[in-house]
Design an enzyme around this catalytic site. Structure first.
Site, short mmCIF file in Angstrom:
data_model
loop_
_atom_site.label_atom_id
_atom_site.label_comp_id
_atom_site.label_asym_id
_atom_site.label_seq_id
_atom_site.Cartn_x
_atom_site.Cartn_y
_atom_site.Cartn_z
N HIS A 1 0.74 -1.05 -0.27
CA HIS A 1 0.18 -0.08 -0.06
C HIS A 1 0.59 1.48 0.13
CE1 HIS A 1 -3.24 2.90 0.36
NE2 HIS A 1 -2.90 3.36 1.55
N ASP B 1 1.45 5.01 -0.39
CA ASP B 1 0.27 6.21 -0.46
C ASP B 1 1.07 7.03 -2.02
OD1 ASP B 1 -1.81 5.72 1.25
OD2 ASP B 1 -0.31 6.97 2.62
N ASP C 1 -7.08 1.77 1.97
CA ASP C 1 -7.62 3.06 2.85
C ASP C 1 -7.40 3.72 2.59
OD1 ASP C 1 -5.70 3.82 5.31
OD2 ASP C 1 -4.50 4.86 4.07
N HIS D 1 -7.08 9.48 -1.40
CA HIS D 1 -6.68 9.57 -0.67
C HIS D 1 -6.07 10.45 0.01
CE1 HIS D 1 -5.26 6.05 0.12
NE2 HIS D 1 -4.44 6.32 0.90
#
Length: 1022
Positions: free
Chosen positions: A283, A285, A395, A599
């Site tokens: 994951h 970002d 997320d 996000h």
């Protein structure tokens, strides 16, 4: 076995710490080191290696915050190294902290020919050495560890996201320093890391395996009940291991010590043990506590690590979302991308998500959320010849009720997230289930029950998954995502070693290395009657993300609407042969806008660098789109001096045809405020607005019904300032306690008539607010412009509209429709939803009467109701305009802002939708030829069917694509008229692929039967 269990456990720990771990490296040898510090932004390998490298020593500080230093490492492997049972490696310690491994210094190792070897991370510090010499380069990034500065202590927890890594007991410290690191201009120039180690090591593989054995068994033992025989067996075996290890010859006794553990490691799992499909993940970002330029490099480090693991283990599979990250690697690291392409073809490097980025889903508009999939799936199809089957948002901060329909129509049939485990009040009841959207579409959904997207595959994580899995008895399989996360890094060899040992181990769930497709196939086959969750998945935390960084949110909203106009008018002009459609330019703009819906960007939770960059990108995008709009409208209007008014809204406005333009139609002027009885009045025949001597809006009357919208004794458009100090995550959260302290700005510093507006100035501490009220001739709504010069700290600014309406529910616009939420709090679920998200409008109503509050850039709202002493009901609609968190950006929302709001009378949600469009897509007056009235390119027969997008097809065929949806929430029949000749039309999915269900010829009427909130996409061959 020794009776004192605690003592035995301590003995095992001491043996590993004091004897086994120190024996991991047989020998070490020095290497030669030279270095070059990059003066400013990172440079490519070819440029770096041609610089003058200077001698460098271990123990020397290197690089400022956000800097880069290239190390050139050379040396010879001693002749007697690398015998059977050992491996030669380069060991690198850039000055790593044991805390939060993905948030600090990182490196990328290259061969002299420029090919990438692998990334170097705090928990992945070695590079394998083949041959007798070492010659490689390490690009070292001195990224500041902002979270380490922000928190007094933080375990490197292998858990999904910041909450698990940073428990609530941690104390915030040094926040101003941490926040200053979020911008290159304020981060300073002094080095923040010291090269701690750079040397050759010879690793003992048997000792390495022993450490992996013990790690798995000690972890499992701690998860088992003390009374279980299995726990005692493991403890006895571990004690025997300690007896067998010779502290004076650990390497010589390691094999025998492993034999003491073989029996307990070989005991098979129970037949009822939970089954876990373990999928490698990282994951990563796309921006957060680092800028996007650093994410590009993080992708290279992480993906090269993954490829290195795949070379070593043929069963290891990795899932990667975000087409944007693949696109970055293709652009900046083409050789690495080609290696990825090979593994994708093998089914081991799995593109998931189908989106351009892991976007927020609350705030992107409907068409933008569609384009996330259009551009994401399009990239996967072009580059890899496949479409992702799994929507993948582990997320994101809550999930719109429109997503099931959008995801299903974009080629996916499954959805994964774990974020709902962050709820602060209520626990979601399922882990594997059907999620049903506002239109009735369902998507098969899974939450990993260990509540993480970054497992280490340790016993605690595995036991948690088995313990918490909600579908026990109906199904017995879940997925876990393993690897270092948020800042990347991904899986490690230690994690894969743990997976191997728990494949079939008594007392543990069964762990199988696999792919998302493997899991979803098994889950769908075994869970034959999943439960259903209907509607939005509201995240009961991070409510402040609807408001933080108002400029970023304004840029997003404005870009979305400019894109609508640019595509509409460019497509209209192109099909009429007036200009070439700007495919490439529009694609590039969409990619920028879609990236910034990530996000941690659009929600306002990134560092200053990220938001400064976003605002500049929005400025540039705005200029480009205005140019495209002007060019298309000029082509359509022709030469002349008449006023041609273009309307891009899908509803009529002041007589201007929807999606078309008319000649001689002026944009309606505003009426002039009038001073009366110590106050002021604005009237246009439909609305009468009265302001008292303090400039407060105390009456808003619908002249047709005579009904006053403002309750007795109340004031609408009232500014309220609240204390806003969330317990944990400043930019993310608004805590329920914010409402306990409020200051209402009722006193006016000045009131004046300013042209066509009533201007009222109010102040609060160091901030000033100027509200301008306008009323256009014939308008349905009063315009409220709120200009704020904001200099507060840890405060929340709201704009309140109390209305004299009794409403059990309020409607909030979301993508392709709206959701109804209660105005009261009967349950804990209701109470937790105290701050909600809406797009362009909120509507409250009684039968035959209603009120709309529309906005041009605001997302956060709260709507409540109270009973007055006179027995009437006041429903209070409040927009959240500004916040002032200190972390991660200490200057968040500081400075000037302008907000545009309208309040008016709207009997139904369709009138509310019209108000939202009028505010966000005002008509444009252009000088042109009086003979060139522009007929709408699309017209629909039903007022409840709205045209969302008009564009040309993605495949560059020149086909016209029209996207529309049912907006009222009722089954509707509609005919679609086209303002251009066509040879055929057909219904497609969101990816513009033929559905084969509905096809119309040139002479046929295009007719659709739409279910409530259904999206329909038409492809027209012109």
């Amino acid at each position: 076995m020794h009776d004192n269990v605690v003592q035995v456990e301590q003995r095992v720990g001491n043996t590993i710490r004091d004897h086994v771990t120190p024996a991991l490296f047989i020998r070490t040898a020095p290497v030669g080191i030279t270095a070059w510090e990059v003066p400013d932004e990172p440079v490519p390998f070819a440029e770096a290696v041609n610089q003058d490298f200077e001698p460098f020593e271990v123990g020397t500080p290197w690089s400022r915050p956000w800097g880069t230093t290239w190390f050139h490492v050379t040396g010879s492997v001693p002749q007697d190294w690398g015998r059977e049972g050992s491996a030669v490696q380069l060991f690198v310690d850039l000055g790593f902290s044991p805390l939060l491994p993905a948030f600090q210094a990182e490196g990328l190792a290259y061969r002299p020919d420029g090919t990438i070897i692998k990334g170097i991370e705090p928990f992945n510090r070695v590079v394998d050495v083949d041959g007798t010499s070492v010659d490689l380069y390490v690009e070292a990034a001195s990224n500041p560890n902002m979270l380490e500065h922000f928190f007094a202590s933080a375990p490197a927890a292998a858990a999904g996201g910041m909450a698990a890594a940073l428990p609530g007991t941690l104390a915030p410290v040094a926040r101003p320093h941490a926040a200053r690191l979020g911008s290159k201009t304020t981060a300073g120039s002094e080095p923040i890391y010291t090269l701690r180690s750079l040397m050759l090591v010879e690793r003992d593989l048997e000792v390495d395996a022993l450490l992996a054995d013990v790690t798995v068994l000690t972890g499992l033992m701690r998860e088992l009940e003390p009374t279980l025989p299995r726990r005692a067996e493991i403890l006895r075996a571990l004690e025997a291991m300690c007896d067998t290890i010779d502290p004076d010859d650990v390497r010589g006794s390691a094999a025998a010590a492993r034999k003491q553990l073989a029996g307990v490691l070989g005991a098979p799992a129970h037949s009822s043990a939970h089954s876990i499909v373990a999928v490698g993940h990282a994951h990563l970002d796309s921006a957060w506590l680092w800028p996007t330029r650093e994410t590009v490099r993080k992708c290279a480090r992480t993906f090269s690590n993954v490829l290195d693991l795949m070379d070593a283990d043929p069963e290891f599979t990795f899932a990667c979302s975000s087409a944007q990250q693949f696109a970055w690697v293709k652009e900046y690291y083409p050789d690495l991308f080609e290696r990825i392409r090979v593994r994708v073809a093998e089914g081991r490097f799995v593109p998931v998500g189908g989106m351009w980025v892991e976007s927020d889903t609350n705030m992107p508009g409907g068409e933008a959320l569609v384009r996330q999939f259009v551009h994401g799936q399009g990239f996967f199809q072009r580059e890899f010849g496949l479409l992702s089957r799994e929507a993948w948002l582990p997320d994101s901060f809550g999930f719109t009720a429109s997503l099931p329909q959008i995801a299903r129509s974009a080629g996916t049939d499954s959805f994964l997230t774990q974020k709902m485990s962050w709820n602060d009040t209520n626990k979601m009841p399922h882990h594997t289930f059907w999620w049903e959207g506002i239109d009735g579409s369902r998507i098969f959904t899974h939450f990993p029950p260990n509540d993480t997207y970054g497992s280490d595959l340790g016993a605690a994580d595995l036991a948690k998954a088995q313990r918490q899995y909600a579908e026990k008895g109906a199904s017995n399989v879940s997925m876990t995502l393993f690897g270092w996360y948020d800042g990347g890094g991904g899986p490690t060899r230690e994690m894969i070693a743990a997976a191997r040992r728990t494949r079939d181990l008594e007392g543990s769930p069964r762990v199988t290395l696999g792919s998302p497709g493997d899991f979803f196939a098994e889950a769908k086959a075994t869970l034959t009657r999943p439960e259903v969750w209907t509607g939005e998945m509201y995240l009961e935390t991070h409510r402040g993300t609807y408001t933080s960084q108002a400029r970023t949110k304004l840029g997003n909203r404005r870009s979305e609407h400019l894109l609508r106009e640019a595509e509409l008018w460019s497509a209209t002009a192109a099909v009429r042969g007036l200009l070439d459609y700007p495919y490439e330019q529009l694609d590039a703009i969409w990619h920028t806008v879609l990236l910034q819906q990530f996000h941690d960007i659009l929600p306002g939770s990134a560092i200053a660098w990220v938001h400064d960059e976003a605002e500049e990108n929005y400025r540039r995008v705005g200029e480009e789109l205005e140019g495209l709009i002007a060019a298309a409208q000029s082509a359509l209007a022709g030469d002349g001096d008449a006023t041609v008014v273009f309307n891009a809204a899908p509803v009529a406005d002041g007589g201007v045809p929807a999606l078309g333009a008319s000649v001689g139609q002026e944009v309606p002027p505003a009426v002039t405020p009038v001073a009366v009885d110590g106050g002021h009045v604005l009237e246009n025949g439909r609305i009468s607005a009265r302001f008292d001597a303090a400039g407060l809006l105390v009456s808003l009357v619908d002249t047709e019904s005579g009904r006053d919208l403002v309750p007795p004794g109340e004031a609408a458009a009232l500014l309220q300032v609240f204390r806003d100090k969330p317990v944990m995550f400043e930019a993310w959260d608004i805590d329920r306690s914010y409402a306990n302290t409020v200051t209402e700005l009722r006193e006016a510093a000045s009131i004046r008539i300013d042209g066509d507006a009533l201007a009222v100035t109010r102040t609060h501490v160091d901030s000033e607010v100027v509200q301008r009220f306008r009323l256009a001739a014939g308008a349905h709504e009063l315009q409220v412009e709120t200009a704020v010069d904001w200099h507060e700290q840890e405060k929340l600014l709201k704009l309140a509209f109390p209305v004299d309406v009794r409403a059990d529910q309020f409607a909030s616009e979301i993508q392709f429709g709206h959701v109804m939420r209660p105005t009261f709090a009967n349950t804990s679920w209701d109470a937790a939803r105290f701050e909600t998200v809406a797009h362009r409008w909120v509507h409250v109503g009684e039968p035959g009467f209603g009120v709309v509050v529309a906005n041009a850039s605001t997302y956060g709202h709260d709507v409540t109701r109270t009973t007055r002493d006179d027995g009437g009901t006041t429903t209070r609609i409040r927009q959240s305009l500004l916040r002032a968190p200190k972390f991660p950006d200490p200057d968040a929302d500081q400075g000037t802002h302008v907000f545009h709001t309208t309040i008016g009378f709207a009997p139904t949600v369709l009138e509310a939708a019209a108000a939202g469009y009028r505010l966000n897509l005002p008509a444009r007056g252009v000088r042109g030829n009086p003979a060139n009235a522009v007929d709408p390119i699309v017209a629909v027969s039903s007022p409840s069917v709205l045209v969302e997008s008009v564009k040309l097809a993605e495949d560059r065929s020149g086909d016209l694509v029209v996207r529309l949806y049912e907006a009222r929430g009722s089954r509707t029949s509609v005919t679609v008229g086209l303002g251009t000749p066509f040879s055929s039309a057909s219904r497609t999915d969101l990816l513009e692929r033929e559905l084969g269900e509905q096809v119309w010829g040139a002479d046929e009427t295009i007719g659709l039967e739409l279910r409530p909130f259904e999206i329909a996409t038409l492809r027209v061959r012109v």
